[in-house]
Design an enzyme around this catalytic site. Sequence first.
Site, PDB file in Angstrom:
ATOM      1  N   HIS A  98     -69.670 -14.689  67.114  1.00 23.70           N
ATOM      2  CA  HIS A  98     -69.671 -14.624  68.573  1.00 23.70           C
ATOM      3  C   HIS A  98     -68.513 -15.429  69.172  1.00 23.70           C
ATOM      4  O   HIS A  98     -68.182 -15.247  70.347  1.00 23.70           O
ATOM      5  CB  HIS A  98     -71.006 -15.180  69.089  1.00 23.70           C
ATOM      6  CG  HIS A  98     -71.604 -14.402  70.220  1.00 23.70           C
ATOM      7  ND1 HIS A  98     -71.310 -13.079  70.507  1.00 23.70           N
ATOM      8  CD2 HIS A  98     -72.530 -14.764  71.163  1.00 23.70           C
ATOM      9  CE1 HIS A  98     -71.997 -12.673  71.546  1.00 23.70           C
ATOM     10  NE2 HIS A  98     -72.744 -13.681  71.975  1.00 23.70           N
TER      11      HIS A  98
ATOM     12  N   ASN B  89     -73.699 -16.275  78.165  1.00 24.93           N
ATOM     13  CA  ASN B  89     -74.251 -15.456  79.243  1.00 24.93           C
ATOM     14  C   ASN B  89     -73.872 -15.943  80.636  1.00 24.93           C
ATOM     15  O   ASN B  89     -74.221 -15.306  81.626  1.00 24.93           O
ATOM     16  CB  ASN B  89     -75.777 -15.341  79.111  1.00 24.93           C
ATOM     17  CG  ASN B  89     -76.489 -16.669  79.226  1.00 24.93           C
ATOM     18  OD1 ASN B  89     -75.850 -17.717  79.315  1.00 24.93           O
ATOM     19  ND2 ASN B  89     -77.807 -16.631  79.214  1.00 24.93           N
TER      20      ASN B  89
ATOM     21  N   ASP C 291     -66.120 -10.459  70.826  1.00 25.00           N
ATOM     22  CA  ASP C 291     -66.638  -9.789  69.637  1.00 25.00           C
ATOM     23  C   ASP C 291     -67.242  -8.448  70.030  1.00 25.00           C
ATOM     24  O   ASP C 291     -67.729  -8.273  71.147  1.00 25.00           O
ATOM     25  CB  ASP C 291     -67.689 -10.670  68.949  1.00 25.00           C
ATOM     26  CG  ASP C 291     -68.853 -11.015  69.867  1.00 25.00           C
ATOM     27  OD1 ASP C 291     -68.608 -11.521  70.989  1.00 25.00           O
ATOM     28  OD2 ASP C 291     -70.016 -10.764  69.489  1.00 25.00           O
TER      29      ASP C 291
ATOM     30  N   ASN D 299     -73.588  -9.982  76.936  1.00 25.32           N
ATOM     31  CA  ASN D 299     -73.932 -10.794  78.099  1.00 25.32           C
ATOM     32  C   ASN D 299     -72.732 -11.501  78.714  1.00 25.32           C
ATOM     33  O   ASN D 299     -72.709 -11.761  79.919  1.00 25.32           O
ATOM     34  CB  ASN D 299     -75.011 -11.803  77.731  1.00 25.32           C
ATOM     35  CG  ASN D 299     -76.359 -11.142  77.512  1.00 25.32           C
ATOM     36  OD1 ASN D 299     -76.664 -10.128  78.125  1.00 25.32           O
ATOM     37  ND2 ASN D 299     -77.155 -11.700  76.630  1.00 25.32           N
TER      38      ASN D 299
END
Length: 197
Positions: A23, A77, A102, A123
């Site tokens: 991530h 997020n 990603d 997100n």
Amino acid sequence: MSARAYLVVGLGNPGPTYALTRHNVGFLAVDEVASRAHATFTSAARHRAQVASVVLPAAPGIDAVPLRLAKPTTYMNESGVAVGALATFHKIPPEQVVVIHDELDLDPGQLRVKLGGGDNGHNGLKSIRAHLGTGDFLRVRVGIGRPPGRQDAADWVLRRMSSDALTGLRVDAAVAADAVEHLVRRGLASTQNTFNR
């Protein structure tokens, strides 16, 4: 910064727990851009980000391009909090915002560059769209592949990797840095022709 300045944002989660996870490939990519220019990130607390300034030097037929690099210090997020604040502060329009992130729908080693599009369940992108008021920003999508078997996607993107997988991710981050430099110098069409594969 000039009207041609770009805001280049790598997406990831702050802190050592997440540092070497799929991530955070966006963080790795902007780190690479900064490293090539011998630039250092500093805290911009009011903008909720780590930031660095870089100028890509002029080349034959190409002007110098100033970049503002950023790594949000929010969690993924809420990435848009930092992106919106920095874009407003530096007066950078959405079409000159480049977000490196990603992408589950691309295999490792694959990369796609595009302008606009949906959030695809990401997100970080959803937050950026909300804070910029548009999805029409540039994206450098770095493939990480889908998790094997029935492994949860959240676990896949946040889990520590094997040394081989991490080496591959670092290579992909370097290619993403190449793509960003090409994009801000030569435009979207040329970058897509060169890097989308």
